[in-house]
Motif scaffolding. Structure first.
Motif, short mmCIF file in Angstrom:
data_model
loop_
_atom_site.label_atom_id
_atom_site.label_comp_id
_atom_site.label_asym_id
_atom_site.label_seq_id
_atom_site.Cartn_x
_atom_site.Cartn_y
_atom_site.Cartn_z
N UNK A 22 40.44 49.91 41.60
CA UNK A 22 39.06 49.57 41.96
C UNK A 22 38.02 50.27 41.08
N UNK A 23 38.50 51.08 40.17
CA UNK A 23 37.62 51.77 39.22
C UNK A 23 38.36 51.88 37.89
N UNK A 193 45.75 47.00 47.29
CA UNK A 193 45.62 47.15 45.84
C UNK A 193 46.68 46.37 45.06
N UNK A 194 47.74 45.97 45.73
CA UNK A 194 48.89 45.40 45.03
C UNK A 194 48.56 44.13 44.25
N UNK A 199 48.44 41.37 39.17
CA UNK A 199 47.73 40.39 38.34
C UNK A 199 47.42 40.96 36.96
N UNK A 200 47.06 42.23 36.89
CA UNK A 200 46.75 42.86 35.60
C UNK A 200 47.94 42.80 34.65
N UNK A 210 40.36 41.91 38.20
CA UNK A 210 39.45 42.84 38.89
C UNK A 210 38.78 42.20 40.12
N UNK A 211 38.80 40.87 40.18
CA UNK A 211 38.15 40.18 41.30
C UNK A 211 39.12 39.74 42.39
N UNK A 212 40.37 40.17 42.25
CA UNK A 212 41.37 39.77 43.25
C UNK A 212 41.07 40.44 44.60
#
Length: 212
Positions: A22-23, A193-194, A199-200, A210-212
């Protein structure tokens, strides 16, 4: 607990690997990433360092038993390669990122005979670009590169494609998928967070993760 999980937990515990879905971190390439890896930190922790060295020795004995010489990549692979070579009582050398600008102008340091069967030791496999140069240099010098071992890999599709393209294998002590599982088990990340983390890995250049 498997070696993969032990190494992953060790990396997380000493913050050699940090997860911030998230950061995100920004890599030198400009890529936004939820993970940052600095395996050099492991060198400062004797017990965890020993786990890596023992793991490398066992991995090489299993996968590349015919190895004559252990070669480190400059600079991150040099200490690991030297310790592994010492444990295995094998010759050690290392490969610079470019030729020296003085003296003999060497790129390969240490005595590596033509035909020598070599295992390359690296600390991290991301895309594989830097270790590819090492492999090419060793092959040009007449060495037979059996494969590469590393502490950790992000498991990026680009790395698999690159190693396939140069007909070389690589094996690691741990990897991104195992690390995520261990991080969740030990509350370094949350279940929510998974999706971002997975996805990354599919395409780091696609910032939609980042928008998931």
């Amino acid at each position: 607990m498997t070696v993969e999980k032990i190494v992953a937990k060790n990396l997380l515990d000493i913050k050699a690997v940090s997860l911030q879905p998230n950061d995100p971190f920004t890599w030198a390439s400009g890529i936004k990433s939820p993970i940052y890896c600095d395996n050099r930190l492991v060198l400062s922790y004797p017990e965890k360092r020993s786990v890596v060295v023992k793991g490398f020795v066992e991995l090489i004995q299993k996968e590349y038993a015919d190895a004559d010489v252990i070669v480190g990549t400059a600079t991150a692979g040099i200490p690991w390669g030297a310790m592994v070579a010492d444990q295995m009582e094998k010759p050690f050398g290392y490969v610079r990122s470019s030729n020296k600008t003085h003296g003999k102008g060497n790129k390969i340091e240490g005595k590596i005979e033509k035909g020598a069967k070599v295992v390359v030791v690296e600390d991290l496999i991301s895309t594989g670009g830097s270790v590819k140069d090492v492999i090419v240099s060793l092959r040009e010098a007449g060495a037979e590169v059996l494969g590469v071992v590393a502490i950790f890999t992000y498991l990026l599709p680009a790395s698999t494609e690159l190693f396939n393209s140069i007909d070389c294998t690589f094996k690691t002590l741990s990897n991104y998928d195992v690390l995520i599982d261990v991080a969740l088990e030990n509350s370094y990340i949350q279940e929510a967070d998974l999706e971002k983390l997975k996805a990354w890995k599919k395409d780091p250049k696609d910032e939609s993760w980042m928008n998931k």
